[in-house]
Design an enzyme around this catalytic site. Sequence first.
Site, PDB file in Angstrom:
ATOM      1  N   ARG A 125       0.895  -1.164   0.000  1.00  0.00           N
ATOM      2  CA  ARG A 125       0.000   0.000   0.000  1.00  0.00           C
ATOM      3  C   ARG A 125       0.921   1.198   0.000  1.00  0.00           C
ATOM      4  O   ARG A 125       1.656   1.433   0.959  1.00  0.00           O
ATOM      5  CB  ARG A 125      -0.911  -0.021   1.232  1.00  0.00           C
ATOM      6  CG  ARG A 125      -1.708   1.269   1.485  1.00  0.00           C
ATOM      7  CD  ARG A 125      -2.646   1.593   0.334  1.00  0.00           C
ATOM      8  NE  ARG A 125      -3.536   2.725   0.644  1.00  0.00           N
ATOM      9  CZ  ARG A 125      -3.263   4.006   0.379  1.00  0.00           C
ATOM     10  NH1 ARG A 125      -2.113   4.333  -0.186  1.00  0.00           N
ATOM     11  NH2 ARG A 125      -4.140   4.938   0.673  1.00  0.00           N
ATOM     12  N   HIS A 128       1.835   7.067   1.950  1.00  0.00           N
ATOM     13  CA  HIS A 128       0.760   8.052   1.885  1.00  0.00           C
ATOM     14  C   HIS A 128       0.438   8.580   3.276  1.00  0.00           C
ATOM     15  O   HIS A 128       0.953   8.067   4.273  1.00  0.00           O
ATOM     16  CB  HIS A 128      -0.503   7.420   1.287  1.00  0.00           C
ATOM     17  CG  HIS A 128      -1.157   6.444   2.229  1.00  0.00           C
ATOM     18  ND1 HIS A 128      -0.662   5.181   2.469  1.00  0.00           N
ATOM     19  CD2 HIS A 128      -2.251   6.564   3.038  1.00  0.00           C
ATOM     20  CE1 HIS A 128      -1.418   4.575   3.365  1.00  0.00           C
ATOM     21  NE2 HIS A 128      -2.396   5.379   3.741  1.00  0.00           N
ATOM     22  N   HIS A 130      -3.156  10.848   5.382  1.00  0.00           N
ATOM     23  CA  HIS A 130      -4.539  11.334   5.236  1.00  0.00           C
ATOM     24  C   HIS A 130      -4.908  12.140   6.466  1.00  0.00           C
ATOM     25  O   HIS A 130      -4.186  12.112   7.482  1.00  0.00           O
ATOM     26  CB  HIS A 130      -5.521  10.181   5.018  1.00  0.00           C
ATOM     27  CG  HIS A 130      -5.115   8.904   5.681  1.00  0.00           C
ATOM     28  ND1 HIS A 130      -5.153   8.730   7.040  1.00  0.00           N
ATOM     29  CD2 HIS A 130      -4.619   7.747   5.156  1.00  0.00           C
ATOM     30  CE1 HIS A 130      -4.717   7.520   7.337  1.00  0.00           C
ATOM     31  NE2 HIS A 130      -4.372   6.891   6.216  1.00  0.00           N
ATOM     32  N   GLU A 134      -5.601   6.489  11.550  1.00  0.00           N
ATOM     33  CA  GLU A 134      -5.874   5.145  11.018  1.00  0.00           C
ATOM     34  C   GLU A 134      -5.634   4.109  12.096  1.00  0.00           C
ATOM     35  O   GLU A 134      -4.517   3.927  12.559  1.00  0.00           O
ATOM     36  CB  GLU A 134      -4.963   4.878   9.811  1.00  0.00           C
ATOM     37  CG  GLU A 134      -4.976   3.431   9.319  1.00  0.00           C
ATOM     38  CD  GLU A 134      -4.085   3.253   8.082  1.00  0.00           C
ATOM     39  OE1 GLU A 134      -4.020   4.178   7.259  1.00  0.00           O
ATOM     40  OE2 GLU A 134      -3.452   2.198   7.965  1.00  0.00           O
ATOM     41  N   HIS A 173       2.829   6.910   6.161  1.00  0.00           N
ATOM     42  CA  HIS A 173       3.019   5.494   6.487  1.00  0.00           C
ATOM     43  C   HIS A 173       2.871   4.603   5.267  1.00  0.00           C
ATOM     44  O   HIS A 173       2.479   5.071   4.188  1.00  0.00           O
ATOM     45  CB  HIS A 173       2.015   5.080   7.568  1.00  0.00           C
ATOM     46  CG  HIS A 173       0.592   5.402   7.216  1.00  0.00           C
ATOM     47  ND1 HIS A 173       0.034   6.628   7.470  1.00  0.00           N
ATOM     48  CD2 HIS A 173      -0.382   4.668   6.620  1.00  0.00           C
ATOM     49  CE1 HIS A 173      -1.233   6.631   7.061  1.00  0.00           C
ATOM     50  NE2 HIS A 173      -1.505   5.448   6.538  1.00  0.00           N
ATOM     51  N   GLU A 196     -10.731   6.277   0.993  1.00  0.00           N
ATOM     52  CA  GLU A 196      -9.461   5.562   0.814  1.00  0.00           C
ATOM     53  C   GLU A 196      -8.837   5.854  -0.563  1.00  0.00           C
ATOM     54  O   GLU A 196      -7.624   5.753  -0.730  1.00  0.00           O
ATOM     55  CB  GLU A 196      -9.714   4.056   0.994  1.00  0.00           C
ATOM     56  CG  GLU A 196      -8.596   3.108   0.610  1.00  0.00           C
ATOM     57  CD  GLU A 196      -7.302   3.304   1.386  1.00  0.00           C
ATOM     58  OE1 GLU A 196      -7.336   3.852   2.508  1.00  0.00           O
ATOM     59  OE2 GLU A 196      -6.232   2.911   0.860  1.00  0.00           O
TER      60      GLU A 196
HETATM   61 MN    MN Z   1      -3.424   4.978   5.578  1.00  0.00          MN
END
Ligand code: MN
Length: 417
Positions: A125, A128, A130, A134, A173, A196
């Site tokens: 993943r 990134h 946000h 999380e 992360h 997401e």
């Molecule tokens: Mn995340």
Amino acid sequence: MDARTQNHRLTRRGMLQAGSAALAGVAALTVAEAQDDGVPRSTDHHLTNESVRGPENPPLAQENPNSVWAPDTDNGTVPPFKYSFALAHKRIDTGGWTRQVTARELPIAKTLAGVEMRLTAGGVRELHWHLPAEWALMLYGNARITAVDQQGRSFVDDVAEGDLWLFPAGIPHSIQGLGPDGCQFLLVFNDGDFDEFETFLITDWMTHTPKEVLAKNFKVPAATFDNVSKRAPYIFQTGLPGDLKAEQNQAGQGTGGVPQTLAFRTSQMKPNKVTAGGEVKIIDSTNFPVTPISTAMVKLKPGGLRELHWHPNADEWQYYMSGKGRMTVFAAGTRARTMDVQAGDVGYVLQSNPHYIENTGDTDLVFLEMFDSPHYEDVSLAEWMAHTPHQLVDQHLHVGTAMIDAIPKTEVVIDPA
Ligand code: MN
Ligand code: MN
């Protein structure tokens, strides 16, 4: 037994004692239970006013018996409070897939949103961040996770099934699946409108910054960035990471590691409560200091009941991991609704709305209660009654003070005690 049940039992017994099949048949067509509201209903729903003549969806009906025939204690308009991940759009990429249940899918769920993600062995993943925090629970397999805090301190660790992690709001992360078969996990964000597919991706940012500015920023030729992908890789397949210790040492050069771990091992934690009906583990800022999100991990054995209660400090976002059950939410003003839940469902209860969860299956019902609060809080109906003068409670309910005297003095949480 209330008057209604008594009346019904007498009616059924009367029918059975009639001795004649023909007579019983006639009785079944005409006899209904006496109802407080004057509306005839039958327990086997054979009455004309209960009949259905249009399209039906038998598999969905079978999964939702309390929607097809609600308990007659249900009443009024209560917006739906569950949505299944099985109905969510699955975005597939080279290194795995993801899907989300947010306030767009379940409009009542304003405070928290959830994402399921599968990563292959080596699947990443993308780096990134946000706006919301999380919170995550590993459901299957193994992953390496990385993060860097506001002071450049690093976090690199491996997590396995049952482990949690918490990436604080705005902290960058990544997650990468490890061998032998990658991983699958649940993410929970403290914003119901989280998306997401709209996070701050490292490649997306760099391909939307003039190359000469990147060159100046890193003091390298602009051509250095020619191979940064214009299509953000998002979830991409690559090789497995290196040795954990070596990667930790490299990432921590000059600044060291984060002062508090971002991971939590639920398998090393004793349940807060174990009863004949199941068990609960509570993970909040008292045992996992970095988290702004609190959790009760609940296991109900067949027939077990998460007792009647409410949460005075936050809405409850639920994730059902296995089994099946039902929940009634009482919304005040005579309104109440019961919905069935099963593995893969998200449920939601507004702050201070009372509810219970009952295991209606023949396997364990395992689920998460999640709150956008660093502290877990609840009030149970039983503990409220036990710690209010018993005569006063009885003057409301007329159940007899002996019943109230017998309520356990500490919260049971899961019945049977
Ligand atoms: Mn995340
Ligand atoms: Mn609850």
